[in-house]
Each structure stands twice: as structure tokens, then as C-alpha cells.
Design an enzyme around this catalytic site. Structure first.
Site, PDB file in Angstrom:
ATOM      1  N   ASP A   1      -8.074  -7.395   0.437  1.00  0.00           N
ATOM      2  CA  ASP A   1      -7.133  -7.643   1.533  1.00  0.00           C
ATOM      3  C   ASP A   1      -7.758  -7.152   2.828  1.00  0.00           C
ATOM      4  O   ASP A   1      -8.615  -6.263   2.807  1.00  0.00           O
ATOM      5  CB  ASP A   1      -5.821  -6.877   1.316  1.00  0.00           C
ATOM      6  CG  ASP A   1      -5.939  -5.430   1.791  1.00  0.00           C
ATOM      7  OD1 ASP A   1      -5.466  -5.130   2.897  1.00  0.00           O
ATOM      8  OD2 ASP A   1      -6.546  -4.601   1.079  1.00  0.00           O
TER       9      ASP A   1
ATOM     10  N   ASP B   1       0.857  -1.182   0.000  1.00  0.00           N
ATOM     11  CA  ASP B   1       0.000   0.000   0.000  1.00  0.00           C
ATOM     12  C   ASP B   1       0.898   1.240   0.000  1.00  0.00           C
ATOM     13  O   ASP B   1       2.109   1.132   0.094  1.00  0.00           O
ATOM     14  CB  ASP B   1      -0.969  -0.030   1.185  1.00  0.00           C
ATOM     15  CG  ASP B   1      -0.250   0.014   2.522  1.00  0.00           C
ATOM     16  OD1 ASP B   1       0.969   0.240   2.535  1.00  0.00           O
ATOM     17  OD2 ASP B   1      -0.906  -0.174   3.558  1.00  0.00           O
TER      18      ASP B   1
END
Length: 379
Positions: free
Chosen positions: A268, A94
Site C-alpha cells: 500500500d 493500520d
């Protein structure tokens, strides 16, 4: 040649869900899929071999946390994140944005980036689109995420509009700063809250920049389930059908199925690993809190329908004993089971799409899991 490509294999005739395959520099994975989260370059209590044994072909790591510890320079020196953690599958990182924006009382947003304080020691730090790219280029993940503004829920329309416009400007800066486009794919992140016009604007801005994949951000931040589903319904049609779609931060079984039905390919969440460390297990009949006293003499497996090695070898009573005694092995067993459960669920979703029966699968799964109207929160 783009390092990340998506192959659409078929769509489910009942729901329109997509069966596909994403190709990366570290192998391919079938979609829809769930990605276990390894925040600090490890999925808590799991070895790479554990993850491989449950067919996890892609995991997620966290840019913000790895920047602070051990630092991106050390990981670069090690030969990148794959070598550092001995993982030869795909890795998605991320951008660090979500963590920085969650430090709401410790940060200041400006056009150049975000000034904030290190949550570990209070040190002043600055994260910008350029810095987020620099860190992720050093980490060497297969899929990188653009640095976006993560607005709170709920947010006023005008605030959200300004936020979307900034996210689009930052996305352009990310593309310009990305130094490894030949071997790392950069995904854009669609924002816009619950406003359809803003989701459309955000998606169109990002699609015009031609990213190899797109994430849907700003969901799973406290909004009701029906709002998430509604936003997905009007957002995914704005995204190209020949590129992967990633719904960030979602990991409850119902949300995975509902997301797949609405055209999402990748998910996720820390949910399965976090609740495992509290002694909570996902089973085909809903959640089971194995630390509860009623399981002290229960010698059945966590889930009699589960094929994982935990359910084949260990009883609820034994796992409860370990967790009550704070033994790491207990957390390891519940974590393995929960991740296996979700990865197996996604395999069942893919099979249902292949056989054009995902709508039927959802109905039977929700009923058995306790997600019917009488018990809507058992996820």
C-alpha cells in the site's frame, strides 16, 4: 475458522515470486496486489464505483485519523466502516502507530503505550495496543494491524533491539485485546531495521503467536532501495509460506516488482494519489508531469498504452488545463489513471508469475520505465 486465509497458487520459476489469493469476510483478492489508500474512509477524489471499475478489491484506511475524525463510535453506529463508506470489498486498517511515531516532537513512548498530542488541536491523547484494537474492532475492517513501535531510520542496534522486544510484547497484548477474531484478522508487524538478527528475532517472536498474516514494517522510511531489497531478502524466509506477507508503505512501480520478486504479496502507499494531485502521472515510459507547459497543446492521452477510461477520453492538454485551474475533476482524472496504472501493473506481475517470466518482465519494464542505471530515480 480464521477470517483471513491465504492460498498459494504457484511460484515463479525465474524469481520465486508468489501467485496467491487472500480470502476475507468481504471477498477474495489475487496477489501480489496493490491496495489504494483511503486515509479518511475515502480514496481522495475516487468513488467506490471508480475503485471497483479498476478491480481494486481491497483498500486501506487509517485508524489514527478515523479515531480523531469522525470517531470510532460514529463508525460503529453506522454499522462499521464498510457501511459507512459504502464499500463492499475488503478493508485493511493500520494500527495508527506510524502516524503517532511520526509526531516525534509531540510524543512520549512508555511500556503501556504512547502519549502524544493531537496534530489537529494539540489535545493530549494516549494510544496503546489495547486502544488500537478497540478502535479497529469498532471500525470492523477485515484485516487489522497490531500496534507496533516504528523506529526511525537509521537507528542504533541497541535502540532497535529494545524496540523489537517492545513490539513483540505489544503484539501479545494486541492478541489478548482483540475482541472479534471470528470476523477480523489481526496481522503482526515485523520490525528490526536493517539488522538481520533483529528481523529474525522479530519474525520468530510473531510467528510463534500464530497471526493469520504478517507485515514487514520499518521500510520505505528513507533507506536506500538496495537496503530495502536486502532486508526483504533476509526477512521473508522467516515468514510462513501459507500466510500473506504485506510490505507497508511501498507504492513505486520498481519497489512493487522488486518486493514481489522477494516474496511479498500485499503493498500500500499514498504515492499514486498524492503525486496525482500535483499533476504527476505514472506512464509506461516513466513519470509524466502533465502540468508542465510543454503539454499545453498536447492532445495525446497521458499514456497511449493505457486502457483506462481517462486515457481513452481525455488529452494531456485538457488535464493540464484543469490542474492549472485547480479544478477537482483534473485531480480526479490523474488519480484514477495512476491507481489504474498500478493495479494493471500488478495484474501484469501476476500474469508473469503464472507464465514463469517475472525476471524477464522486470527487465523490460525497468528499461521502458527509465529505471536502468542511467536514470535510476525515474519512479
Amino acid at each position: 475458522m480464521n477470517p483471513i486465509t491465504y492460498e498459494l497458487i504457484k511460484t515463479d520459476k525465474q524469481t520465486g515470486a508468489r501467485l496467491g489469493r487472500v480470502h476475507t469476510p468481504h471477498g477474495s483478492f489475487d496477489t501480489p496486489t496493490f491496495m489504494p489508500v483511503g486515509t479518511l474512509a475515502t480514496v481522495k477524489t475516487m468513488s467506490p464505483e471508480d475503485l471497483q471499475s479498476m478491480q481494486a478489491n481491497i483498500i486501506l484506511s487509517n485508524t489514527y485519523h478515523l479515531w480523531l475524525r469522525p470517531g470510532e463510535d460514529i463508525i460503529r453506529e453506522a454499522g462499521g466502516l464498510h457501511k459507512f463508506m459504502n464499500w463492499d470489498g475488503a478493508i485493511l486498517t493500520d494500527s495508527g502507530g506510524f502516524q503517532v511515531f511520526s509526531l516525534s516532537d509531540m510524543r512520549e513512548i512508555k511500556e503501556e503505550g504512547v502519549h502524544f498530542r493531537n496534530h489537529l488541536n494539540g489535545e493530549k491523547l494516549f494510544l496503546s495496543p489495547e486502544k488500537a484494537m478497540d478502535i479497529q474492532n469498532a471500525l470492523g475492517s477485515d484485516i487489522m494491524m497490531a500496534f507496533d513501535e516504528c523506529p526511525p531510520y537509521p537507528a542504533e542496534y541497541d535502540y532497535m533491539k529494545a524496540s523489537v522486544e517492545r513490539t513483540s510484547r505489544w503484539a501479545e497484548r494486541c492478541l489478548q485485546a482483540h475482541n472479534r477474531p471470528h470476523d477480523q484478522g489481526l496481522f503482526g508487524i515485523v520490525q528490526g531495521g536493517e539488522y538481520e538478527a533483529l528481523r529474525k528475532q522479530s519474525a520468530e517472536d510473531l510467528v510463534s503467536l500464530d497471526f493469520p498474516g504478517y507485515a514487514i514494517g520499518g521500510l520505505s522510511v528513507g533507506e536506500p532501495k538496495h537496503v530495502m531489497n536486502k532486508v526483504l531478502e533476509f526477512t521473508t524466509p522467516f515468514l510462513p509460506s501459507n500466510k500473506p506477507r504485506y510490505l507497508m508503505g511501498v507504492g513505486s512501480p520498481d519497489a512493487l516488482i522488486d518486493g514481489a520478486i522477494r516474496g511479498v504479496d500485499m503493498f500500500d502507499c499514498v504515492l499514486p494519489t498524492r503525486i496525482a494531485r500535483n499533476g504527476t502521472c505514472m506512464t509506461s515510459n516513466g513519470r509524466l508531469v502533465v502540468r508542465n507547459a510543454k503539454y499545453a497543446r498536447d492532445f495525446n492521452p497521458i499514456d497511449e498504452h493505457c486502457s483506462c477510461h481517462v486515457c481513452k477520453n481525455y488529452s494531456r492538454a485538457y488535464i493540464r488545463h484543469l490542474i492549472k485551474c485547480n479544478e477537482t475533476f483534473g485531480f480526479r482524472l490523474t488519480t484514477y489513471h495512476n491507481l489504474h496504472f498500478l493495479l494493471k501493473l500488478m495484474e501484469q506481475v501476476r500474469t508473469a508469475i503464472k507464465e514463469d517470466r517475472l525476471g524477464d518482465f522486470k527487465e523490460s519494464f525497468f528499461e521502458q520505465y527509465g529505471l536502468n542505471k542511467a536514470n535510476p530515480k525515474n519512479f
